[in-house]
Design an enzyme around this catalytic site. Structure first.
Site, PDB file in Angstrom:
ATOM      1  CD  GLU A   3      94.607  25.471  45.917  1.00 44.78           C
ATOM      2  OE1 GLU A   3      94.556  24.350  46.436  1.00 44.78           O
ATOM      3  OE2 GLU A   3      93.728  26.329  46.079  1.00 44.78           O
ATOM      4  CG  ASP A  44      92.192  28.555  48.651  1.00 48.99           C
ATOM      5  OD1 ASP A  44      92.992  27.605  48.689  1.00 48.99           O
ATOM      6  OD2 ASP A  44      90.978  28.454  48.921  1.00 48.99           O
TER       7      ASP A  44
END
Length: 993
Positions: A715, A662
């Site tokens: 990401e 993330d």
């Protein structure tokens, strides 16, 4: 102090099979004395000034002394009380047998075996410091200290009533006469040097010797007088058999006396400085103070047991009460040669506990562990730090270890000590910054935290950064755990590495476990989730962060327990069961992983040991401007190690098949969400976070090396070069690749959703938003994500993003999903979107499953979209052209990409053998009849493989039921063409017939 030998019956303190030394006659003693050429009087005078101890008999050579003693066959002496009572030179009996002093040398070896710590301080010590005026024992010291008489016994004349109890001591090795070593130096020595009168020789026979008879001399009293001990008056006794029932020297279960060289006894009590530091929780080496330690005079035992009423040491048959020094400290000095195996018997109000001494154990971490931690290269860090139930040195318990280099002290606190860690002080292992403690008898299920004394002296209780299990939030304690799970996914693991992720079908269903079916545990989810996902045809599930997090509203993206699956749904082994069940159903498991930042909770990682530790010391770099969290200090070895090992941990311990990392962009740029003046350039003057780059490269390289078949996914929302390039291949920017396997294509997601949100009549002006992705489609290995981020916070659900009425919205979703599954790249769809949920997702109640209730009127509309998703996955997985060359330009060819006025897109997907699939999307709400498209001329006919407008999906059922044959008319730069009927707001897949 030694264990009491077994009684032989007739002699209460004798040992079966042992000979009682007979009392030598006066003539024999005289003869023996002559052989030594040392007059007794001279010996006594020599002993007095030299040792300042009790009077000693003239020391004959050991061999002579033994011979004399054996020849003393005087039955008269044996019949006398002296057979039971020690010869007292000065009593009537002693006068008749003056030469018995040689035998008394052995008698002096009697250690008044007080079951308590009398051995720690001799009876003479007690006599010297107490008010007792009873007859005093003369621990007569052999005068010839320099002669071979070192093996002779110290002469002693205890009170007659003590004779019975002390006979057993006489059967032990004479070296145990150290128990009498504390005879007041001056008080007795002067009397001993004066003359050999009965009075002189009996001066030290004292009332505590009478206590010895019953074996009750208090260790506490002895310790209280410990400072009186100056020298050890006793010498080594003649060698003799070990009494029955007493272990030989070196036996772990038996106490052994100190050698004669140890002449100066020390106080066993904890000194004032150590005492203060232990009480304050700031002692870095408690094991050097507490526990058992060899000291001059024997073995010092020290225990720190707050709230205890008493503490005793138990070793074999030995039981010694330690003196209560106050404030929870207990100590005693036992005349042992070496530290025995022992346990502590601790009495509290209302209970007595027998336990191991936590401070008798060696460290549970070795030099290699500490070296690797310091270097930041301990790839199995979770096996070294944290809390681990284990067997250490043959004892079961739990070992605790935590990295806190700035702490002044660390203690373990938990349910096992009623959350009072005062008595469980950890030790610092050198310069590593690691604190360690093994606690016996502490096992699984216990709650714990670390109580850390900060550099400023204040204290804080912290959850374990490497806790592998936690309490259910909002509770914050760590839980001791170990895994007993037996995996059943060997077949899955064996074949998952057969092909890399970017060359295999890869269709992902993203879910938030706590809200997918609210209220279900891991094991209950394992009964429902695998079947549901398998039925829909997805190859993988992606779990939003599973690691423990205090605030449910963060969806798991503000992690405090990086090594613990959230306890909201069950135990770590329950989570293993869920992963195993998915694998056995043929479904891979990806997990969101958050190494970019962590929350500021004062019980977690923030300023863990009182100073910035896991976060960067520069406040500008530590604070994350968007989320109010703290960023990790990726440049610190131990912090980088913490995160790299964490990635490996999830893949190895939980069989996770991939990590979606993330917020990578926030890690890569120093100026991420920061204004000028709020960030400092790197050493080259740039904005790249070089530490974060190095960390990501190391993490990817380590995971791929250790766990074959896994995939890491970034990401990353910027144009950073080389996110999925190998770490050793440098790009135009001069950096090696970050080493990820896949990257979320955030640009495609944003552009395509923007296009679909426009009214069809306006889409021709935004046509490039659907085609631009092919400009950079092969710059990285991409995943096309329709994730949770796109269906929350006012962004609306996927179907609600579509313009038009309900029919058009559903048709728009179907056409979009058909385009997405055909586009180069892997697919990801968030839960609830597979059946066109109209509401935004909420972590509080999850998907609107009631939309699929047959009793609901619009159920066919939602079921139709879900059926489409199933068929998309089914055809996709069976068609290599749709996934085999996702990252190779050879796998894609445009047919028409500029038909903006028609809102039409058409392209070919190809497999390595050149077998094509034709994908055509019509994003206009009108049917286009006989729409001509150029095609390769080597395909004799095409037939529909999938049509999103089919009636079973809720469409208008405008289809091409028959095979479509190419015509020799060139079109769109192709030698042949076909004419198709394009349904409204639909995507059609065709493949060679």
């Amino acid at each position: 102090m030694t264990p009491r030998p077994e009684s032989s019956g007739s002699r209460p303190k004798g040992t079966a099979g042992e000979k009682i030394p007979e009392q030598p006659t006066a003539a024999q003693q005289k003869s023996a004395t002559k052989k030594t050429a040392v007059p007794k009087q001279a010996a006594a005078k020599k002993a007095a000034p030299a040792k300042a101890t009790a009077k000693k008999a003239a020391a004959a050579k050991t061999t002579v002394g033994k011979t004399v003693a054996k020849k003393a066959a005087t039955k008269k002496a044996a019949a006398e009380k002296t057979a039971v009572e020690q010869p007292a030179a000065g009593t009537a009996t002693a006068k008749k047998t003056a030469a018995k002093k040689s035998a008394v040398k052995k008698s002096a070896a009697k250690k008044a075996t007080t079951v308590k710590a009398t051995a720690a301080k001799t009876t003479a010590v007690k006599a010297a410091a107490s008010k007792s005026t009873a007859a005093e024992t003369v621990a007569g010291k052999a005068a010839a200290a320099k002669s071979p008489a070192a093996k002779t016994t110290a002469k002693k004349a205890p009170a007659k009533k003590a004779g019975t109890a002390e006979r057993a001591a006489a059967t032990t090795t004479a070296a145990e006469a150290v128990a009498k070593k504390a005879t007041p130096a001056k008080a007795t020595a002067k009397k001993a040097a004066a003359k050999k009168t009965a009075t002189a020789t009996s001066t030290v026979a004292k009332s505590p010797a009478k206590k010895t008879t019953a074996g009750k001399a208090s260790a506490g009293e002895a310790v209280a007088k410990k400072s009186a001990v100056k020298k050890a008056p006793a010498r080594k006794a003649p060698a003799r058999k070990t009494p029955a029932g007493q272990a030989p020297a070196g036996d772990a279960g038996s106490a052994q006396v100190v050698p004669p060289e140890m002449e100066v006894a020390v106080s066993p009590a904890v000194d004032a400085v150590d005492r203060e530091r232990l009480l304050a929780g700031t002692h870095h080496a408690p094991h050097s103070v507490l526990g058992a330690h060899p000291v001059p005079g024997g073995i010092a035992f020290r225990a720190f047991r707050p709230y205890a009423l008493s503490v005793a040491v138990v070793s074999g048959e030995l039981r010694a009460e330690l003196h209560n020094d106050g404030e929870g400290f207990f100590s005693g000095l036992l005349p042992l040669r070496e530290v025995p195996a022992y346990r502590l018997v601790v009495e509290y109000e209302g209970t007595v506990l027998e336990t191991e001494d936590a401070y008798r154990f060696l460290p549970t971490l070795g030099d290699l562990d500490l070296h690797l931690i310091g270097e930041g290269r301990h790839e199995e860090l979770w096996t070294a730090l944290g809390a681990h139930p284990t067997t250490h040195e043959g004892v079961t318990g739990t070992r605790f270890a935590v990295w806190a280099p700035n702490a002044r002290g660390v203690r373990v606190t938990g349910t096992f000590n009623f959350w009072d860690g005062t008595g469980h002080v950890m030790r610092s292992l050198g310069s590593s910054g690691v604190w360690e403690l093994f606690l016996p008898d502490v096992g699984e299920g216990e709650l714990y935290k670390f109580e850390i004394t900060r550099p400023d002296g204040s204290k804080t209780q912290r959850a374990d950064p490497l806790a592998r299990r936690t309490e259910v939030p909002p509770a914050t304690s760590s839980v001791i755990t170990s895994s007993e799970y037996e995996w059943g996914d060997a077949e899955w693991l064996a074949r998952r590495a057969e092909a890399p992720a970017h060359e295999a079908p890869f269709s992902v269903y993203e879910i938030h476990l706590p809200s997918w079916r609210p209220g279900l545990t891991y094991r209950q989810l394992a009964e429902q989730l695998p079947g549901y996902v398998k039925n829909l045809g997805f190859t993988h599930v992606e779990l939003m962060p599973v690691a423990e997090h205090p605030f449910g509203g963060s969806w798991g993206y503000q992690v405090t327990g990086f090594y613990a699956p959230t306890a909201r749904l069950g135990t770590p082994d329950d989570f293993r069961y869920l992963v195993d069940s998915l694998h056995q159903a043929g479904i891979g498991v990806l997990m969101d992983w958050v190494p970019a930042h962590f929350p500021r909770d004062d019980w977690a990682l923030a300023e863990f040991d009182g100073r910035p530790l896991y976060e960067h010391e520069d406040p500008l770099r530590a604070a994350h401007p968007d989320w109010g969290t703290l960023e990790f200090d990726f440049g610190r070895n131990e912090v980088r190690n913490f995160l790299v090992a964490n990635a490996v941990y999830w893949c190895e311990e939980f069989h996770i098949d991939g990590l979606r990392v993330d917020a990578v962009a926030s890690m890569l740029y120093l100026d991420y969400s920061r204004e000028p003046g709020q960030w400092t350039p790197n050493e080259h003057g740039g904005r790249e976070n070089l530490d974060a780059v190095a960390f990501l490269q190391e993490m990817n390289a380590t995971v791929y090396r250790r766990v074959p078949g896994v995939v890491t996914i970034a990401e990353e929302s910027t144009a950073w070069d080389g996110v999925t390039r190998a770490t050793h291949h440098k790009g135009p920017s001069g950096f090696g690749g970050l080493g990820f396997g896949l990257k979320w294509n955030m640009g495609w997601m944003h552009d395509s959703l923007q296009y679909m949100s426009h009214e069809p009549v306006h889409r021709k002006y935004h046509h490039g938003e659907m085609t631009f992705s092919m400009v950079y489609a092969y710059s990285e290995n991409y995943v096309l994500p329709i994730s949770h981020d796109e269906v929350v916070h006012g962004k609306r659900s996927l179907v609600s993003k579509m313009p038009g009425d309900w029919w058009q919205q559903r048709a728009g979703v179907r056409s979009y999903l058909g385009f997405m599954w055909a586009h180069p790249g892997k697919q990801l769809l968030f839960m609830g979107q597979e059946f066109a949920q109209g509401a935004e997702w909420s972590e509080a109640h999850g998907p609107d499953w009631w939309l699929l209730d047959p009793g609901y009127g619009a159920e066919p509309d939602h079921r139709g979209v879900r059926d489409l998703v199933r068929d998309l996955n089914t055809v996709y997985r069976a068609t290599p052209a749709l996934w085999r060359l996702d990252t190779d330009p050879a796998g894609f060819e445009w047919i028409v990409g500029d038909a903006a006025d028609d809102n039409v897109l058409a392209f070919l997907r190809l497999d390595p053998e050149g077998v094509p699939v034709l994908a055509v999307s019509n994003f206009a709400p009108v049917t286009r009849q006989d729409y001509r498209l150029g095609v390769p001329d080597d395909v004799p006919a095409w037939h529909e493989a999938l049509n999103t407008d089919a009636a079973r999906y809720g469409g208008s059922d405008v289809i091409n039921p028959d095979p479509v044959k190419p015509e020799p008319q060139s079109w769109h730069g192709r030698p042949a063409s076909i004419r198709l009927t394009l349904p409204p707001l639909a995507t059609v897949w065709l493949r060679p017939a």
